[in-house]
Design an enzyme around this catalytic site. Sequence first.
Site, PDB file in Angstrom:
ATOM      1  N   ASP A   4      -3.983 -17.171  40.168  1.00  0.00           N
ATOM      2  CA  ASP A   4      -5.419 -17.075  40.236  1.00  0.00           C
ATOM      3  C   ASP A   4      -6.070 -18.073  39.122  1.00  0.00           C
ATOM      4  O   ASP A   4      -7.139 -18.312  39.332  1.00  0.00           O
ATOM      5  CB  ASP A   4      -5.933 -15.666  39.896  1.00  0.00           C
ATOM      6  CG  ASP A   4      -5.399 -15.355  38.649  1.00  0.00           C
ATOM      7  OD1 ASP A   4      -4.571 -15.867  37.890  1.00  0.00           O
ATOM      8  OD2 ASP A   4      -5.362 -13.798  38.285  1.00  0.00           O
TER       9      ASP A   4
ATOM     10  N   TYR B  51     -13.971 -10.820  36.669  1.00  0.00           N
ATOM     11  CA  TYR B  51     -13.036 -11.836  36.724  1.00  0.00           C
ATOM     12  C   TYR B  51     -13.571 -13.005  37.424  1.00  0.00           C
ATOM     13  O   TYR B  51     -14.164 -12.589  38.713  1.00  0.00           O
ATOM     14  CB  TYR B  51     -11.640 -11.739  37.167  1.00  0.00           C
ATOM     15  CG  TYR B  51     -10.938 -10.487  36.179  1.00  0.00           C
ATOM     16  CD1 TYR B  51     -10.695 -10.863  35.133  1.00  0.00           C
ATOM     17  CD2 TYR B  51     -10.670  -9.183  36.695  1.00  0.00           C
ATOM     18  CE1 TYR B  51      -9.897 -10.070  34.215  1.00  0.00           C
ATOM     19  CE2 TYR B  51      -9.763  -8.396  36.024  1.00  0.00           C
ATOM     20  CZ  TYR B  51      -9.369  -8.772  34.594  1.00  0.00           C
ATOM     21  OH  TYR B  51      -8.772  -7.940  33.910  1.00  0.00           O
TER      22      TYR B  51
ATOM     23  N   ARG C 126      -9.200  -1.950  44.161  1.00  0.00           N
ATOM     24  CA  ARG C 126      -9.781  -1.726  43.038  1.00  0.00           C
ATOM     25  C   ARG C 126     -11.287  -1.556  43.004  1.00  0.00           C
ATOM     26  O   ARG C 126     -11.871  -1.889  43.885  1.00  0.00           O
ATOM     27  CB  ARG C 126      -9.204  -2.417  41.720  1.00  0.00           C
ATOM     28  CG  ARG C 126      -7.862  -2.609  41.377  1.00  0.00           C
ATOM     29  CD  ARG C 126      -7.667  -3.742  40.505  1.00  0.00           C
ATOM     30  NE  ARG C 126      -7.689  -5.260  41.049  1.00  0.00           N
ATOM     31  CZ  ARG C 126      -7.156  -6.274  40.571  1.00  0.00           C
ATOM     32  NH1 ARG C 126      -6.886  -6.168  39.392  1.00  0.00           N
ATOM     33  NH2 ARG C 126      -7.244  -7.354  41.299  1.00  0.00           N
TER      34      ARG C 126
ATOM     35  N   LEU D 211      -0.580 -19.345  30.679  1.00  0.00           N
ATOM     36  CA  LEU D 211      -1.815 -19.055  30.826  1.00  0.00           C
ATOM     37  C   LEU D 211      -2.774 -20.010  29.727  1.00  0.00           C
ATOM     38  O   LEU D 211      -2.237 -20.000  28.439  1.00  0.00           O
ATOM     39  CB  LEU D 211      -2.557 -17.663  30.255  1.00  0.00           C
ATOM     40  CG  LEU D 211      -4.000 -17.296  30.310  1.00  0.00           C
ATOM     41  CD1 LEU D 211      -4.638 -17.610  31.494  1.00  0.00           C
ATOM     42  CD2 LEU D 211      -4.264 -15.836  29.464  1.00  0.00           C
TER      43      LEU D 211
ATOM     44  N   LYS E  72     -12.588  -8.417  41.182  1.00  0.00           N
ATOM     45  CA  LYS E  72     -12.578  -9.894  41.480  1.00  0.00           C
ATOM     46  C   LYS E  72     -13.663 -10.870  41.786  1.00  0.00           C
ATOM     47  O   LYS E  72     -14.790 -10.165  41.922  1.00  0.00           O
ATOM     48  CB  LYS E  72     -11.407  -9.766  42.887  1.00  0.00           C
ATOM     49  CG  LYS E  72     -10.248  -9.249  42.604  1.00  0.00           C
ATOM     50  CD  LYS E  72      -9.388  -9.876  41.560  1.00  0.00           C
ATOM     51  CE  LYS E  72      -9.123 -11.221  42.143  1.00  0.00           C
ATOM     52  NZ  LYS E  72      -8.434 -11.918  40.824  1.00  0.00           N
TER      53      LYS E  72
ATOM     54  N   GLU F 155     -11.929 -13.010  31.672  1.00  0.00           N
ATOM     55  CA  GLU F 155     -10.731 -13.524  31.579  1.00  0.00           C
ATOM     56  C   GLU F 155     -11.025 -14.292  30.146  1.00  0.00           C
ATOM     57  O   GLU F 155     -10.168 -14.979  29.697  1.00  0.00           O
ATOM     58  CB  GLU F 155     -10.124 -14.338  32.444  1.00  0.00           C
ATOM     59  CG  GLU F 155     -10.802 -15.482  33.009  1.00  0.00           C
ATOM     60  CD  GLU F 155     -11.722 -15.379  34.014  1.00  0.00           C
ATOM     61  OE1 GLU F 155     -12.353 -16.218  34.521  1.00  0.00           O
ATOM     62  OE2 GLU F 155     -12.317 -14.045  34.541  1.00  0.00           O
TER      63      GLU F 155
ATOM     64  N   SER G  84       9.513 -24.152  24.965  1.00  0.00           N
ATOM     65  CA  SER G  84       9.300 -24.639  26.327  1.00  0.00           C
ATOM     66  C   SER G  84       9.391 -26.252  26.276  1.00  0.00           C
ATOM     67  O   SER G  84       8.458 -26.849  25.331  1.00  0.00           O
ATOM     68  CB  SER G  84       7.891 -24.285  26.557  1.00  0.00           C
ATOM     69  OG  SER G  84       7.617 -25.013  27.746  1.00  0.00           O
TER      70      SER G  84
ATOM     71  N   HIS H 127     -12.493 -16.692  37.243  1.00  0.00           N
ATOM     72  CA  HIS H 127     -11.249 -17.822  37.458  1.00  0.00           C
ATOM     73  C   HIS H 127     -12.007 -19.064  37.872  1.00  0.00           C
ATOM     74  O   HIS H 127     -11.505 -19.727  38.685  1.00  0.00           O
ATOM     75  CB  HIS H 127     -10.355 -17.257  38.112  1.00  0.00           C
ATOM     76  CG  HIS H 127      -9.554 -15.930  37.678  1.00  0.00           C
ATOM     77  ND1 HIS H 127      -9.001 -15.845  36.510  1.00  0.00           N
ATOM     78  CD2 HIS H 127      -9.590 -14.952  38.299  1.00  0.00           C
ATOM     79  CE1 HIS H 127      -8.470 -14.863  36.191  1.00  0.00           C
ATOM     80  NE2 HIS H 127      -8.713 -13.910  37.241  1.00  0.00           N
TER      81      HIS H 127
END
Length: 373
Positions: A269, A93, A15, A239, A74, A117, A219, A95
């Site tokens: 990730d 991103y 990408r 998430l 990334k 994110e 859940s 993370h």
Amino acid sequence: MIVSIPKEIKNKEYRVGITPAGVRALVDAKHEVLVETGAGAAIGISDDDYKAQGAKIVKTAAEAWSGEMVVKVKEPLEEEYKFFRPGMVLFTYLHLAAEPKLTDALLKNKVTGIAYETVQLPTRVLPLLAPMSEVAGRMAAQVAANLLTKNAGGMGLLMGGTAGVPAANFVVVGAGVVGFNAAKVAVGMGAKVTIIDNNIDRLRQIDDLYGNKIQTLFSNSLNIAHAVKEADVVIGSVLIPGAATPQLVTTEMVKTMKAGSVIVDVAIDQGGAVELTAKHGATSHDNPTFMSDNGVVCYCVGNMPGAVARTSTFTLTNATLPYMVQLANKGWKKACQDNESLAKGLNTHDGKVFFKGVADKLGMECHALSEAL
């Protein structure tokens, strides 16, 4: 503003942070765009395509990191930390809850890190994470279908079964964008799908859309344990924005699964939704799977959408470009002052952390956004 687009260097990451149309939008707004040579070559975007829209092609990574704002896909790798410097804006991103070394490097070099994110609308939608979550979710079902084949290490199941032979039992833990898209594709493949979440309104919505084509479960540890034991495929798609993912599927649960069944942990990730894959760490497109002690095929590639890089690049730029233009036109501080959603993307600035999920996970102080803005 000078906006830089380096070439991605993560394993099998094809990408690129911007499309030619994105370059044109920035150039039309009177900004300079530097694109590292070959950045889009793997997905059919040539240097000439970028130049035609006004970009300047640069030959080295150092030049490609020299702009006032660096736009990537990334999170930077260790060999890129040397390009960090005070005052640089990094829009990508990040993370960081799962990346203590990267966090330390950003803080040490006083980089302003704005993470795709954690940009969040008032509706709680994550507009810059959603496009890649959609891609990863749809890919997860395709990946699982392949891994179930005997040649890939699975038990030799066809997702949809055949007349007189049952379909695969497909369990999705987490009903967000990733989970919903995984379930959607799995239903299309004819699998027997169960989706688990703690948001009862989300489960009602899925039930209204799909009826008995998707079984919904609330859940809790008992429901997850039972569903995992019966599963041929488990998708981890939990998430918590910007924070480490809770490991809802324990190693003990995985031990109850059949040999040749499959786990696809899309949440890797952010640390991973499956305890076993979280302990193992992310795999790569070169070596995407490992086998558990009881013969479960585990897939936990950290950049899944990189495998469909052309689709992913155009999908991502569609979402990031309006924010990119705001940051370039106004500067990061004024853009964040004017756009509360963008302000929530601020993770690091001037050696401090501004996102609570990151600070909590890494044991750091979380500073108020007002202090930066």
